[in-house]
Design a protein around this motif. Structure first.
Motif, short mmCIF file in Angstrom:
data_model
loop_
_atom_site.label_atom_id
_atom_site.label_comp_id
_atom_site.label_asym_id
_atom_site.label_seq_id
_atom_site.Cartn_x
_atom_site.Cartn_y
_atom_site.Cartn_z
N MET A 27 1.02 -1.31 -0.09
CA MET A 27 0.04 0.12 0.01
C MET A 27 0.85 1.30 -0.06
O MET A 27 0.51 2.11 -0.75
N ARG A 28 1.87 1.11 0.66
CA ARG A 28 2.85 2.35 0.70
C ARG A 28 3.29 2.64 -0.55
O ARG A 28 3.57 3.84 -1.03
N GLU A 29 3.69 1.66 -1.31
CA GLU A 29 4.34 1.66 -2.48
C GLU A 29 3.36 2.01 -3.73
O GLU A 29 3.82 2.87 -4.58
N VAL A 30 2.33 1.63 -3.64
CA VAL A 30 1.18 1.63 -4.51
C VAL A 30 0.57 3.38 -4.50
O VAL A 30 0.57 3.97 -5.39
N VAL A 31 0.15 3.31 -3.30
CA VAL A 31 -0.52 4.91 -3.01
C VAL A 31 0.65 6.12 -3.08
O VAL A 31 0.32 6.93 -3.51
N GLY A 32 1.89 5.74 -2.84
CA GLY A 32 3.29 6.67 -2.86
C GLY A 32 2.87 7.93 -2.00
O GLY A 32 2.59 7.76 -0.96
N ASP A 33 3.27 9.07 -2.93
CA ASP A 33 3.57 10.23 -2.32
C ASP A 33 1.99 10.69 -2.03
O ASP A 33 1.97 11.73 -1.35
N ARG A 34 0.92 10.23 -2.55
CA ARG A 34 -0.47 10.57 -2.03
C ARG A 34 -0.82 10.29 -0.71
O ARG A 34 -1.70 10.71 -0.09
N LEU A 35 0.12 9.42 0.01
CA LEU A 35 -0.26 9.02 1.44
C LEU A 35 0.65 9.69 2.40
O LEU A 35 1.86 9.65 2.47
N PRO A 36 0.08 11.00 2.73
CA PRO A 36 1.04 11.67 3.54
C PRO A 36 1.72 11.12 4.97
O PRO A 36 1.16 10.32 5.52
N ALA A 37 3.05 11.34 5.26
CA ALA A 37 3.81 10.80 6.19
C ALA A 37 2.96 10.72 7.62
O ALA A 37 2.94 9.69 8.13
N GLU A 38 2.29 12.16 7.91
CA GLU A 38 1.69 12.32 9.18
C GLU A 38 0.31 11.47 9.27
O GLU A 38 -0.11 11.18 10.37
N VAL A 39 0.03 10.73 8.13
CA VAL A 39 -1.24 9.96 8.42
C VAL A 39 -1.23 8.48 7.84
O VAL A 39 -1.82 7.68 8.07
N ALA A 40 0.07 8.15 7.50
CA ALA A 40 0.38 6.92 7.03
C ALA A 40 0.28 5.68 8.05
O ALA A 40 -0.55 4.78 7.70
N ASP A 41 0.64 5.80 9.07
CA ASP A 41 0.69 4.96 10.22
C ASP A 41 -0.77 4.77 10.64
O ASP A 41 -1.22 3.40 10.73
N GLU A 42 -1.65 5.82 10.73
CA GLU A 42 -3.03 5.50 11.09
C GLU A 42 -3.71 4.84 9.94
O GLU A 42 -4.79 4.06 10.10
N TYR A 43 -3.52 5.30 8.72
CA TYR A 43 -3.83 4.67 7.48
C TYR A 43 -4.24 3.20 7.73
O TYR A 43 -4.83 2.30 7.20
N LEU A 44 -2.60 2.75 7.84
CA LEU A 44 -2.32 1.30 7.76
C LEU A 44 -2.97 0.55 8.85
O LEU A 44 -3.51 -0.36 8.76
N ARG A 45 -3.05 1.16 10.05
CA ARG A 45 -3.45 0.60 11.16
C ARG A 45 -5.18 0.50 11.04
O ARG A 45 -5.67 -0.70 11.30
N ARG A 72 -12.56 2.79 3.02
CA ARG A 72 -12.85 3.13 4.22
C ARG A 72 -11.88 3.84 5.13
O ARG A 72 -12.02 4.71 5.77
N ALA A 73 -10.57 3.45 4.90
CA ALA A 73 -9.62 3.86 5.63
C ALA A 73 -9.25 5.17 4.90
O ALA A 73 -8.78 6.16 5.39
N SER A 74 -9.27 5.40 3.56
CA SER A 74 -9.06 6.59 2.96
C SER A 74 -10.06 7.53 3.48
O SER A 74 -9.76 8.70 3.75
N ARG A 75 -11.37 7.21 3.31
CA ARG A 75 -12.46 8.12 3.99
C ARG A 75 -11.97 8.64 5.42
O ARG A 75 -11.97 9.71 5.76
N SER A 76 -11.34 7.73 6.22
CA SER A 76 -11.08 7.94 7.61
C SER A 76 -10.10 9.12 7.78
O SER A 76 -10.18 10.04 8.70
N VAL A 77 -8.96 9.10 6.89
CA VAL A 77 -8.01 9.93 6.81
C VAL A 77 -8.17 10.99 6.10
O VAL A 77 -7.00 12.01 5.83
N GLY A 78 -9.01 11.15 5.15
CA GLY A 78 -9.44 12.19 4.18
C GLY A 78 -8.38 12.14 2.98
O GLY A 78 -7.87 13.21 2.48
N LEU A 79 -8.14 10.94 2.48
CA LEU A 79 -7.41 10.50 1.26
C LEU A 79 -8.49 10.03 0.11
O LEU A 79 -9.33 9.63 0.48
#
Length: 226
Positions: A27-45, A72-79
């Motif tokens: 997910m980190r690789e595919v979503v790439g730079d669109r996943l901000p570092a400050e929400v990445a851990d919460e998104y994956l959790r 659902r995770a994207s919606r939760s973190v605003g992605l």
């Protein structure tokens, strides 16, 4: 440490137990730079939490489990959710290989007792991933075949019926109390092994043997270390 009675089968969870289930990396690789570092851990959790939530409802193919949990995770973190990214993550799954030492331990154990996989993968992915393990399995049971995912108890009922066994004739091996070992305990499987890979907490009250090195698995069945 070990089991007094030789079981008819040793049954295994596959993804995360035998196969290094690298979905967070994917997910980190595919979503790439669109996943901000400050929400990445919460998104994956929360994506992990949504995956198990999606597995406890009516059956749906695993690509939909991946897609719905990412949505659902994207919606939760605003992605912004993108369906093509979810498909790309799903399509990486059959390329993943075993943890170090797994192939050797499985082949050693297979000398003493038949091996079975019960996995939440779709059938096509289950076959590919089992091949990646390079070990002899008597049966590979997929969620698609069962029409249900672990931790649903029906998955274990299906396994008992498919193998023609009672719970006391199995040893079940998993790295996940949440997906496997709680349900196995409820269903009466007394002989269980927790392969502690560090991504879930030890729930020792479930009554399993805990190992951190897969090379210790054959030793539980009375086989010497190589």
């Amino acid at each position: 440490m070990g089991f007094d009675v030789k079981p008819k089968f040793v049954t295994f969870d596959m993804n995360g137990t035998l196969i290094k289930f690298s979905i967070n990396d994917a997910m980190r690789e595919v979503v790439g730079d669109r996943l901000p570092a400050e929400v990445a851990d919460e998104y994956l959790r929360i994506c992990k939490a949504y995956r198990i939530d999606e597995c406890t409802g009516a059956y749906q193919p695993f690509h939909q489990v991946v897609a719905r949990s990412m949505e659902r995770a994207s919606r939760s973190v605003g992605l912004e959710y993108r369906e093509d990214e979810a498909r790309a993550v799903y399509e990486r799954i059959p390329t993943w290989g075993p943890y170090p030492g797994v192939t050797e331990a499985l082949n050693r154990l297979a000398e003493a007792v038949p091996l079975v996989i019960i996995t939440n993968s779709d059938t096509a992915h289950a076959v590919r991933l089992a091949e990646n393990l390079k070990a002899p399995f008597e049966v590979v049971i997929s969620a698609e075949e069962m029409g249900v995912y672990k931790p649903r108890l029906r998955a274990f009922e299906y396994m008992f019926d498919k193998l023609g066994v009672t719970p006391d004739e199995l040893v079940h091996v998993s790295a996940s109390p949440m997906y496997d070992l709680r349900s196995a305990a409820i269903m009466g499987i007394k002989n269980k092994v927790y392969v502690d890979r560090g991504f879930e907490h030890d729930e020792h009250w479930l009554g399993y043997e805990r190992i951190t090195d897969i090379a210790d698995l054959p030793v539980l069945f009375g086989l010497p270390r190589p």
